[in-house]
Enzyme design. Structure first.
Site, PDB file in Angstrom:
ATOM      1  N   HIS A  61       0.829  -1.215   0.000  1.00  0.00           N
ATOM      2  CA  HIS A  61       0.000   0.000   0.000  1.00  0.00           C
ATOM      3  C   HIS A  61       0.862   1.263   0.000  1.00  0.00           C
ATOM      4  O   HIS A  61       1.200   1.809   1.055  1.00  0.00           O
ATOM      5  CB  HIS A  61      -0.899  -0.035   1.248  1.00  0.00           C
ATOM      6  CG  HIS A  61      -2.030   0.925   1.195  1.00  0.00           C
ATOM      7  ND1 HIS A  61      -3.234   0.700   1.823  1.00  0.00           N
ATOM      8  CD2 HIS A  61      -2.166   2.126   0.589  1.00  0.00           C
ATOM      9  CE1 HIS A  61      -4.043   1.708   1.602  1.00  0.00           C
ATOM     10  NE2 HIS A  61      -3.408   2.591   0.860  1.00  0.00           N
ATOM     11  N   HIS A  63       1.546   5.128  -2.018  1.00  0.00           N
ATOM     12  CA  HIS A  63       1.163   6.170  -2.969  1.00  0.00           C
ATOM     13  C   HIS A  63       2.440   6.806  -3.505  1.00  0.00           C
ATOM     14  O   HIS A  63       3.131   7.517  -2.774  1.00  0.00           O
ATOM     15  CB  HIS A  63       0.291   7.228  -2.281  1.00  0.00           C
ATOM     16  CG  HIS A  63      -1.011   6.684  -1.771  1.00  0.00           C
ATOM     17  ND1 HIS A  63      -2.146   6.625  -2.554  1.00  0.00           N
ATOM     18  CD2 HIS A  63      -1.353   6.145  -0.576  1.00  0.00           C
ATOM     19  CE1 HIS A  63      -3.142   6.078  -1.841  1.00  0.00           C
ATOM     20  NE2 HIS A  63      -2.680   5.774  -0.635  1.00  0.00           N
ATOM     21  N   LEU A  64       2.730   6.534  -4.775  1.00  0.00           N
ATOM     22  CA  LEU A  64       3.948   7.105  -5.368  1.00  0.00           C
ATOM     23  C   LEU A  64       3.669   8.464  -6.015  1.00  0.00           C
ATOM     24  O   LEU A  64       4.596   9.168  -6.399  1.00  0.00           O
ATOM     25  CB  LEU A  64       4.558   6.144  -6.396  1.00  0.00           C
ATOM     26  CG  LEU A  64       5.161   4.855  -5.812  1.00  0.00           C
ATOM     27  CD1 LEU A  64       5.604   3.914  -6.935  1.00  0.00           C
ATOM     28  CD2 LEU A  64       6.333   5.159  -4.893  1.00  0.00           C
ATOM     29  N   ARG A  65       2.392   8.793  -6.152  1.00  0.00           N
ATOM     30  CA  ARG A  65       1.936  10.116  -6.620  1.00  0.00           C
ATOM     31  C   ARG A  65       2.291  10.458  -8.068  1.00  0.00           C
ATOM     32  O   ARG A  65       2.003  11.559  -8.513  1.00  0.00           O
ATOM     33  CB  ARG A  65       2.477  11.237  -5.706  1.00  0.00           C
ATOM     34  CG  ARG A  65       2.042  11.112  -4.252  1.00  0.00           C
ATOM     35  CD  ARG A  65       0.549  11.346  -4.088  1.00  0.00           C
ATOM     36  NE  ARG A  65       0.172  11.502  -2.683  1.00  0.00           N
ATOM     37  CZ  ARG A  65      -0.821  10.843  -2.107  1.00  0.00           C
ATOM     38  NH1 ARG A  65      -1.550   9.984  -2.784  1.00  0.00           N
ATOM     39  NH2 ARG A  65      -1.120  11.050  -0.849  1.00  0.00           N
ATOM     40  N   ASN A  95      -4.686   6.059  -7.233  1.00  0.00           N
ATOM     41  CA  ASN A  95      -5.392   7.361  -7.137  1.00  0.00           C
ATOM     42  C   ASN A  95      -4.465   8.518  -7.516  1.00  0.00           C
ATOM     43  O   ASN A  95      -4.257   9.455  -6.763  1.00  0.00           O
ATOM     44  CB  ASN A  95      -6.003   7.567  -5.746  1.00  0.00           C
ATOM     45  CG  ASN A  95      -4.976   7.594  -4.625  1.00  0.00           C
ATOM     46  OD1 ASN A  95      -3.857   7.086  -4.778  1.00  0.00           O
ATOM     47  ND2 ASN A  95      -5.337   8.181  -3.490  1.00  0.00           N
ATOM     48  N   ASN A 279      -6.561   8.911   7.083  1.00  0.00           N
ATOM     49  CA  ASN A 279      -7.823   8.205   6.892  1.00  0.00           C
ATOM     50  C   ASN A 279      -7.552   6.735   6.551  1.00  0.00           C
ATOM     51  O   ASN A 279      -6.886   6.465   5.564  1.00  0.00           O
ATOM     52  CB  ASN A 279      -8.620   8.857   5.766  1.00  0.00           C
ATOM     53  CG  ASN A 279      -9.997   8.252   5.647  1.00  0.00           C
ATOM     54  OD1 ASN A 279     -10.506   7.674   6.604  1.00  0.00           O
ATOM     55  ND2 ASN A 279     -10.610   8.374   4.481  1.00  0.00           N
ATOM     56  N   ASP A 306       0.608   2.373   3.827  1.00  0.00           N
ATOM     57  CA  ASP A 306      -0.248   3.457   3.318  1.00  0.00           C
ATOM     58  C   ASP A 306       0.567   4.751   3.245  1.00  0.00           C
ATOM     59  O   ASP A 306       0.093   5.819   3.655  1.00  0.00           O
ATOM     60  CB  ASP A 306      -1.506   3.652   4.178  1.00  0.00           C
ATOM     61  CG  ASP A 306      -2.521   4.579   3.493  1.00  0.00           C
ATOM     62  OD1 ASP A 306      -2.295   4.957   2.324  1.00  0.00           O
ATOM     63  OD2 ASP A 306      -3.542   4.928   4.128  1.00  0.00           O
ATOM     64  N   HIS A 310       2.312  14.077   1.177  1.00  0.00           N
ATOM     65  CA  HIS A 310       1.677  15.370   0.878  1.00  0.00           C
ATOM     66  C   HIS A 310       2.718  16.450   1.101  1.00  0.00           C
ATOM     67  O   HIS A 310       3.520  16.348   2.033  1.00  0.00           O
ATOM     68  CB  HIS A 310       0.467  15.607   1.787  1.00  0.00           C
ATOM     69  CG  HIS A 310      -0.682  14.682   1.501  1.00  0.00           C
ATOM     70  ND1 HIS A 310      -1.476  14.816   0.383  1.00  0.00           N
ATOM     71  CD2 HIS A 310      -1.143  13.593   2.164  1.00  0.00           C
ATOM     72  CE1 HIS A 310      -2.389  13.845   0.385  1.00  0.00           C
ATOM     73  NE2 HIS A 310      -2.211  13.091   1.449  1.00  0.00           N
ATOM     74  N   PHE A 324      -5.655  14.151   4.203  1.00  0.00           N
ATOM     75  CA  PHE A 324      -5.382  12.957   5.018  1.00  0.00           C
ATOM     76  C   PHE A 324      -4.120  12.275   4.505  1.00  0.00           C
ATOM     77  O   PHE A 324      -3.965  12.105   3.293  1.00  0.00           O
ATOM     78  CB  PHE A 324      -6.541  11.965   4.886  1.00  0.00           C
ATOM     79  CG  PHE A 324      -7.833  12.406   5.521  1.00  0.00           C
ATOM     80  CD1 PHE A 324      -8.039  12.252   6.885  1.00  0.00           C
ATOM     81  CD2 PHE A 324      -8.858  12.955   4.744  1.00  0.00           C
ATOM     82  CE1 PHE A 324      -9.244  12.625   7.466  1.00  0.00           C
ATOM     83  CE2 PHE A 324     -10.070  13.334   5.324  1.00  0.00           C
ATOM     84  CZ  PHE A 324     -10.255  13.174   6.689  1.00  0.00           C
TER      85      PHE A 324
HETATM   86  O1  DOR Z   1      -4.830   9.080   4.697  1.00  0.00           O
HETATM   87  C1  DOR Z   1      -5.003   8.655   3.563  1.00  0.00           C
HETATM   88  N1  DOR Z   1      -4.365   9.191   2.505  1.00  0.00           N
HETATM   89  N2  DOR Z   1      -5.878   7.657   3.364  1.00  0.00           N
HETATM   90  C2  DOR Z   1      -6.227   7.253   2.130  1.00  0.00           C
HETATM   91  O2  DOR Z   1      -7.003   6.342   2.034  1.00  0.00           O
HETATM   92  C3  DOR Z   1      -5.685   7.936   0.936  1.00  0.00           C
HETATM   93  C4  DOR Z   1      -4.399   8.566   1.234  1.00  0.00           C
HETATM   94  C5  DOR Z   1      -3.932   9.521   0.169  1.00  0.00           C
HETATM   95  O3  DOR Z   1      -3.995   9.186  -1.018  1.00  0.00           O
HETATM   96  O4  DOR Z   1      -3.436  10.614   0.526  1.00  0.00           O
END
Ligand code: DOR
Length: 426
Positions: A61, A63-65, A95, A279, A306, A310, A324
């Site tokens: 899980h 996120h490489l953005r 996403n 989240n 996860d 950001h 989040f």
């Molecule tokens: O905190 C979170 N950030 N929960 C998620 O499910 C998505 C993630 C994000 O893409 O920033």
């Protein structure tokens, strides 16, 4: 660190839960694969005595953005952060912008993974177009393009009929589902866990039931359709209880937990620091305890970060307005060693399994581990080395960690992908 094509990791404590091995022994590597050290003759010896030599850690899980938010992370920085944290493979969440709902985006990811990545990237495709929860994505084409799983992570499909069809298609296509469980109406506009602290702080809470309701739905579909559903970032006691009961009945559900949900609770929100905003939210001490128990009794088989980068500017706003997300690739091993191994909750073998066997099972990977012939993906850990988290030194482009400045015992000290050292502090 440059090494030859052939070498022997010498004198380490090899912990391979795939094979049930835990022993001080040498491990050979030749041409990117594990080899019998006895067959390697005069190969270079790398002294790893006193260190744990484990199969490469897989993070389900991340996120490489990229594409879309390269100010927060890129494939280059995210995979270097993964390597520095001991991960040899990551599943990249879809996403992004554009999202991974077309063959072109999967091809883009595979191209840049090859060009700029230092660890293996398994792309995850969207379940619905634009992860908008309205219509099923072209799952067959995405599968042919090379996705390893599907998810609408960050969001949850609210239309149960659509979700049911997606589970049916996923079964036909043998695609693992990674689901973010959250009822949007119950979540409301919440920014933290709904409980004593949300009342005290005057913040809008997110009910645990928002997660538990969708966990229940997914368990029902997994039973009915007989296809595996992996539940992402489990955070509540009620979710753990449901997964435990479902697995006892043989329903094919698996679940993951993040390091931050194991280490922190909702009380930290009193700092009004948006680096704690995530989240699902940090929950109550009872929820945290249930997650620890779920790991200990095998209800939860996966630890996943996860990793949600950001930018500092996006996080440097009032708590309510901040996005989040917490980053985790470079802190996961130290944090979870403290919570699970040094605390005596998990044996070393079980600890390693949550980062290796558990994720490999979800993805349907076989022939893993440190057996001769397997890909030489290796994580080397020093259980005793002290590390003080300094977010400014992260390989990640982002800094949104609640663990900055804290000292932990134990970390990954080398990461090997296909026989090559992609990170080393040996
Ligand atoms: O905190 C979170 N950030 N929960 C998620 O499910 C998505 C993630 C994000 O893409 O920033």
């Amino acid at each position: 660190m440059t090494v030859n094509n052939e070498y022997i990791l010498s004198g380490g404590r090899v912990v391979d839960p795939f094979q049930g091995i835990e022993a001080v022994m040498d491990l050979g590597v030749r041409d990117g694969r594990i080899a019998d050290p006895a067959a390697l003759g005069n190969a270079e010896k790398i002294d790893v005595s006193g260190l744990v030599v484990a199969p490469g850690f897989i993070d389900l899980h991340v996120h490489l953005r990229q594409p879309g938010s390269s100010a927060a992370e890129t494939i280059a920085t995210g995979t270097r952060a993964a390597a520095a944290g001991g991960f040899t493979a990551v599943v990249a969440m879809p996403n992004t912008n554009p999202p991974v709902d077309t063959v072109a985006t999967v091809e883009y990811l595979r191209y840049y993974a090859e060009k700029n990545g230092v660890v293996k990237i398994h792309p995850c495709g969207c379940m619905t177009n634009g992860f908008a929860g309205q219509e099923m994505a072209a799952l067959g084409s995405l599968k042919n393009a090379g996705i390893a799983a599907i998810s609408d992570d960050g969001r949850c499909i609210q239309n149960h009929d659509l979700m049911k069809h997606i589970v049916e298609y996923a079964k036909a296509l043998e695609l693992p589902i990674l689901d973010h469980c959250e009822d949007e109406i119950l979540k409301g506009g919440g920014v933290m866990h709904e409980g004593v602290w949300s009342v005290l702080l005057g913040m809008k809470g997110m009910s645990p039931v928002a997660e538990e309701l969708m966990v229940a739905r997914d368990i029902i579909f997994a039973r009915m359709i007989d296809w595996k559903i992996h539940l992402q970032h489990l955070s509540t006691k009620g979710s753990v209880e449901q997964v435990r009961a479902a697995r006892k009945r043989g329903i094919p559900v698996t679940a993951e937990v993040t390091p931050h949900h194991l280490a922190l609770t909702d009380e930290y929100i009193k700092k009004f620091d948006s680096d704690y905003k995530v989240n699902p939210p940090l929950r109550s001490p009872e929820d945290r305890q249930a997650l620890l128990e779920g790991l200990a009794d095998g209800t939860i088989t996966v630890i996943a970060t996860d990793h949600a980068p950001h930018t500092p500017t996006s996080k440097l706003v009032e708590f309510d307005y901040a996005p989040f997300g917490i980053i985790g690739l470079e802190t996961a091993v130290p944090v979870t060693l403290r919570e699970l191994y040094h605390s005596g909750i998990l044996s070393l073998r079980d600890f390693v399994a949550k980062f290796t066997v558990g994720p490999a099972e979800v993805l349907g990977f076989d022939n893993r581990g440190l057996k001769p012939g397997c890909e030489a993906d290796i994580t080397i850990i020093d259980l005793q080395r002290e590390v003080t988290v300094d977010a400014n030194k992260f390989r990640s482009k982002s800094r949104n960690t609640p663990f900055n400045g804290l000292t932990f015992k134990g970390k990954a000290v080398a990461t090997v992908v296909d026989g090559k050292f992609v990170f080393s502090e040996l």
